[in-house]
Design an enzyme around this catalytic site. Structure first.
Site, PDB file in Angstrom:
ATOM      1  N   ASP A  10       0.884  -1.170   0.000  1.00 45.68           N
ATOM      2  CA  ASP A  10       0.000   0.000   0.000  1.00 45.68           C
ATOM      3  C   ASP A  10       0.919   1.216   0.000  1.00 45.68           C
ATOM      4  O   ASP A  10       1.640   1.454   0.965  1.00 45.68           O
ATOM      5  CB  ASP A  10      -0.868  -0.040   1.263  1.00 45.68           C
ATOM      6  CG  ASP A  10      -1.744   1.202   1.403  1.00 45.68           C
ATOM      7  OD1 ASP A  10      -1.555   2.162   0.628  1.00 45.68           O
ATOM      8  OD2 ASP A  10      -2.604   1.200   2.307  1.00 45.68           O
ATOM      9  N   ASN A 103      16.729  -7.701   0.363  1.00 45.13           N
ATOM     10  CA  ASN A 103      15.566  -8.591   0.303  1.00 45.13           C
ATOM     11  C   ASN A 103      14.375  -7.819   0.862  1.00 45.13           C
ATOM     12  O   ASN A 103      14.482  -7.180   1.908  1.00 45.13           O
ATOM     13  CB  ASN A 103      15.837  -9.852   1.142  1.00 45.13           C
ATOM     14  CG  ASN A 103      14.791 -10.925   0.897  1.00 45.13           C
ATOM     15  OD1 ASN A 103      13.596 -10.683   1.038  1.00 45.13           O
ATOM     16  ND2 ASN A 103      15.241 -12.108   0.531  1.00 45.13           N
ATOM     17  N   TYR A 227       0.735  -0.239  15.307  1.00 43.39           N
ATOM     18  CA  TYR A 227      -0.243  -0.395  14.240  1.00 43.39           C
ATOM     19  C   TYR A 227       0.104   0.507  13.050  1.00 43.39           C
ATOM     20  O   TYR A 227       0.203   1.711  13.190  1.00 43.39           O
ATOM     21  CB  TYR A 227      -1.660  -0.059  14.743  1.00 43.39           C
ATOM     22  CG  TYR A 227      -2.649  -0.046  13.609  1.00 43.39           C
ATOM     23  CD1 TYR A 227      -2.976  -1.230  12.952  1.00 43.39           C
ATOM     24  CD2 TYR A 227      -3.211   1.137  13.154  1.00 43.39           C
ATOM     25  CE1 TYR A 227      -3.836  -1.235  11.881  1.00 43.39           C
ATOM     26  CE2 TYR A 227      -4.083   1.139  12.079  1.00 43.39           C
ATOM     27  CZ  TYR A 227      -4.395  -0.052  11.449  1.00 43.39           C
ATOM     28  OH  TYR A 227      -5.249  -0.054  10.383  1.00 43.39           O
ATOM     29  N   LYS A 230      -2.996  -2.973   8.046  1.00 46.37           N
ATOM     30  CA  LYS A 230      -2.930  -4.442   8.026  1.00 46.37           C
ATOM     31  C   LYS A 230      -2.123  -4.920   6.834  1.00 46.37           C
ATOM     32  O   LYS A 230      -1.980  -4.226   5.835  1.00 46.37           O
ATOM     33  CB  LYS A 230      -4.342  -5.027   7.990  1.00 46.37           C
ATOM     34  CG  LYS A 230      -4.971  -5.125   9.365  1.00 46.37           C
ATOM     35  CD  LYS A 230      -4.390  -6.283  10.172  1.00 46.37           C
ATOM     36  CE  LYS A 230      -4.967  -6.251  11.583  1.00 46.37           C
ATOM     37  NZ  LYS A 230      -4.360  -7.178  12.509  1.00 46.37           N
ATOM     38  N   ASP A 231      -1.645  -6.150   6.978  1.00 47.10           N
ATOM     39  CA  ASP A 231      -0.763  -6.735   5.976  1.00 47.10           C
ATOM     40  C   ASP A 231      -1.595  -7.448   4.913  1.00 47.10           C
ATOM     41  O   ASP A 231      -1.610  -8.670   4.868  1.00 47.10           O
ATOM     42  CB  ASP A 231       0.150  -7.736   6.655  1.00 47.10           C
ATOM     43  CG  ASP A 231      -0.225  -7.899   8.126  1.00 47.10           C
ATOM     44  OD1 ASP A 231       0.387  -7.228   8.942  1.00 47.10           O
ATOM     45  OD2 ASP A 231      -1.173  -8.654   8.432  1.00 47.10           O
ATOM     46  N   ASP A 232      -2.337  -6.666   4.146  1.00 43.21           N
ATOM     47  CA  ASP A 232      -3.220  -7.239   3.130  1.00 43.21           C
ATOM     48  C   ASP A 232      -2.464  -8.267   2.296  1.00 43.21           C
ATOM     49  O   ASP A 232      -1.455  -7.944   1.670  1.00 43.21           O
ATOM     50  CB  ASP A 232      -3.772  -6.121   2.275  1.00 43.21           C
ATOM     51  CG  ASP A 232      -4.473  -5.083   3.144  1.00 43.21           C
ATOM     52  OD1 ASP A 232      -5.212  -5.493   4.043  1.00 43.21           O
ATOM     53  OD2 ASP A 232      -4.250  -3.885   2.936  1.00 43.21           O
ATOM     54  N   ARG A 264      -9.637   0.222  10.561  1.00 39.80           N
ATOM     55  CA  ARG A 264      -8.433   0.419  11.384  1.00 39.80           C
ATOM     56  C   ARG A 264      -7.705  -0.878  11.673  1.00 39.80           C
ATOM     57  O   ARG A 264      -6.975  -0.988  12.664  1.00 39.80           O
ATOM     58  CB  ARG A 264      -8.799   1.154  12.690  1.00 39.80           C
ATOM     59  CG  ARG A 264      -9.318   2.537  12.390  1.00 39.80           C
ATOM     60  CD  ARG A 264      -9.740   3.358  13.568  1.00 39.80           C
ATOM     61  NE  ARG A 264     -10.343   4.604  13.099  1.00 39.80           N
ATOM     62  CZ  ARG A 264      -9.639   5.684  12.768  1.00 39.80           C
ATOM     63  NH1 ARG A 264      -8.343   5.684  12.904  1.00 39.80           N
ATOM     64  NH2 ARG A 264     -10.251   6.766  12.321  1.00 39.80           N
ATOM     65  N   TYR A 346      -1.156  -3.276  19.466  1.00 42.53           N
ATOM     66  CA  TYR A 346      -0.436  -2.407  18.537  1.00 42.53           C
ATOM     67  C   TYR A 346      -1.236  -1.154  18.191  1.00 42.53           C
ATOM     68  O   TYR A 346      -0.898  -0.425  17.302  1.00 42.53           O
ATOM     69  CB  TYR A 346      -0.092  -3.177  17.263  1.00 42.53           C
ATOM     70  CG  TYR A 346       0.863  -4.296  17.529  1.00 42.53           C
ATOM     71  CD1 TYR A 346       2.212  -4.034  17.757  1.00 42.53           C
ATOM     72  CD2 TYR A 346       0.425  -5.599  17.602  1.00 42.53           C
ATOM     73  CE1 TYR A 346       3.094  -5.052  18.029  1.00 42.53           C
ATOM     74  CE2 TYR A 346       1.303  -6.632  17.876  1.00 42.53           C
ATOM     75  CZ  TYR A 346       2.640  -6.346  18.082  1.00 42.53           C
ATOM     76  OH  TYR A 346       3.512  -7.354  18.359  1.00 42.53           O
TER      77      TYR A 346
HETATM   78  C1  F6R Z   1      -7.481  -0.552   7.490  1.00 41.72           C
HETATM   79  C2  F6R Z   1      -7.326   0.790   6.935  1.00 41.72           C
HETATM   80  C3  F6R Z   1      -8.265   1.858   7.336  1.00 41.72           C
HETATM   81  C4  F6R Z   1      -7.594   2.878   8.235  1.00 41.72           C
HETATM   82  C5  F6R Z   1      -8.584   3.972   8.701  1.00 41.72           C
HETATM   83  C6  F6R Z   1      -7.900   5.050   9.523  1.00 41.72           C
HETATM   84  O1  F6R Z   1      -6.488  -1.423   7.013  1.00 41.72           O
HETATM   85  O2  F6R Z   1      -6.426   1.050   6.175  1.00 41.72           O
HETATM   86  O3  F6R Z   1      -9.411   1.330   7.945  1.00 41.72           O
HETATM   87  O4  F6R Z   1      -7.021   2.243   9.352  1.00 41.72           O
HETATM   88  O5  F6R Z   1      -9.177   4.582   7.587  1.00 41.72           O
HETATM   89  O6  F6R Z   1      -6.847   5.545   8.789  1.00 41.72           O
HETATM   90  P1  F6R Z   1      -5.915   6.743   9.265  1.00 41.72           P
HETATM   91  O7  F6R Z   1      -5.394   6.356  10.617  1.00 41.72           O
HETATM   92  O8  F6R Z   1      -4.849   6.773   8.215  1.00 41.72           O
HETATM   93  O9  F6R Z   1      -6.766   7.968   9.303  1.00 41.72           O
HETATM   94 MG    MG Z   2      -3.876   2.402   3.134  1.00 47.21          MG
HETATM   95 MG    MG Z   3      -4.767  -2.041   2.051  1.00 49.28          MG
END
Ligand code: F6R
Ligand code: MG
Ligand code: MG
Length: 379
Positions: A10, A103, A227, A230-232, A264, A346
């Site tokens: 990402d 790597n 945090y 996530k590790d999509d 989140r 996290y």
């Molecule tokens: C989950 C994801 C979103 C963000 C959320 C808050 O993987 O990417 O749900 O966690 O939109 O994002 P921030 O903290 O960047 O405002």
């Molecule tokens: Mg993102």
């Molecule tokens: Mg993503």
């Protein structure tokens, strides 16, 4: 031998974390084209699921090749520069290291690579997830390669009848074990039933020894210690012949399994298989979703892709996912919608706990017990 490498990150979302900008994907395609021209890659396909860019590459350099990993890293870095110019959201989100170190593992991006002896016809499916996490493929992989109710080939297909070996990683301890199906499935399920800790990395056909599947198991929070999204995950699965048929590989996704991720990265939600055109999670930043791109390999060339979940056969699971999403959302900040405490370590949890630590006092029962007990017996 040909190597299929699916490496993803990402590097910036639009709008918010919901999707990718076409210019970023075009930049990825240009970089891949240049790498083909200079002979590093045989072929490449650039795609996305939500805010994650996936570089699907074929080459003859084997797994963990520094040049291929550097190409992926440099592409993500260049993509990040463009994402910053466009002020896309979370530009460079998954690039956790300052400079490439040989790597890509442990640097943020996820990777799934397999070196194979290409068969006369080599159908593969590359899966791309968003708003979910490493380990999300444990249950589907078990269904594909160990459950005869999903894969009749395990019963009536001679080349599959010897079963499959599962390489399982302990993502916290960085250890691995190989367990055999069907004989060791009860032992195996003890571990893979906890996908936040144990993730299936590879699957092999036990009779032929060939690799059947590989998935990314990289955990961002364990790399960063906090945090950071996530590790999509991504996964490559070989189909037909010595492996489950295309339909047996896709069948596990007719149930909207509960996975970690969603808003989140801190919630359980249903995994919804979607066509590429629907790969832009918006509701509550989700629900978590999965795209499946099917290719035929031809001397390393990626013929395709076919958008495998673009099939009304998956309409019911999408409706099921929406129903589960409605139900889970009603829990708001309560488990089991919100992840259990250990998984929240996290997020804001440690800060909130630290802030309030001095306001916790002994409960009434403890105080009464302390008064009743002779001095010195209660601490
Ligand atoms: C989950 C994801 C979103 C963000 C959320 C808050 O993987 O990417 O749900 O966690 O939109 O994002 P921030 O903290 O960047 O405002
Ligand atoms: Mg993102
Ligand atoms: Mg993503």
């Amino acid at each position: 031998m040909v190597t299929v490498s699916s490496i993803k990150a990402d590097i910036g979302g639009m709008v918010g974390h919901s999707s990718s900008h076409p210019d970023i994907l075009d930049l990825g395609r240009e970089e891949m084209e240049r790498a083909k021209q200079r002979g590093l890659l045989i072929d490449a396909h650039v795609s996305h699921c939500g805010d994650d860019m996936f570089l699907i590459m074929t080459h003859d350099r084997g797994e963990d090749n520094t040049d291929v990993h550097r190409l992926a890293w440099d592409t993500f870095v260049k993509g990040t520069e463009l994402a910053k110019k466009l002020k896309l959201y979370g530009a460079g989100q998954d690039l956790l290291a300052d400079a490439f170190s040989g790597n890509i593992k442990g640097m943020g991006p996820g990777s799934a690579e397999m070196e194979i002896d290409e068969r006369p016809s080599e159908p593969i499916i590359v899966f791309m997830g968003d708003k979910t996490s490493a380990g999300a493929f444990n249950l589907p992989l078990y269904k594909m390669f160990a459950d005869a109710f999903n894969t009749p080939g395990l019963v009536i297909g001679e080349p599959l009848h010897g079963g499959f070996a599962f390489e399982i990683q302990d993502v916290k301890e960085h250890t691995q074990i190989t367990l055999n199906a069907p004989d060791e499935i009860y032992d195996m399920l003890v571990f893979i039933g906890s996908p936040q800790r144990y993730a299936i990395k590879r699957v092999f056909n036990r009779l032929s020894g060939e690799i059947a599947a590989v998935s990314s198991t990289d955990k961002l929070s364990l790399i960063a210690g906090r945090y950071v999204g996530k590790d999509d995950p991504t996964m490559v699965v070989r189909c037909q012949g010595n492996f489950p048929a295309v339909g047996e590989v896709l069948e596990p996704f007719t149930t909207a399994w509960t996975v970690e991720g969603w808003m989140r990265g801190s919630h359980h939600g249903p995994l919804m298989p979607v066509a590429l055109g629907d790969a832009h999670p918006s509701r509550f930043d989700g629900p978590p979703r999965l795209v499946a791109l099917g290719f035929q390999l031809a001397n390393g060339k990626l013929i395709g892709p076919n958008d495998m979940f673009d099939d009304p056969g998956f309409d019911n699971v999408r409706a099921e996912a929406n129903n589960i999403a409605d139900y889970l959302r009603k829990h708001g900040p309560f488990e089991p919608h919100r992840l259990p405490l250990e998984e929240m370590e996290y997020t804001t949890m440690p800060a909130v706990a630290a802030k309030l630590s001095h306001r916790w006092t002994a409960t009434e029962a403890t105080r009464e017990h302390a008064m009743a007990a002779p001095a010195g017996e209660v601490e």
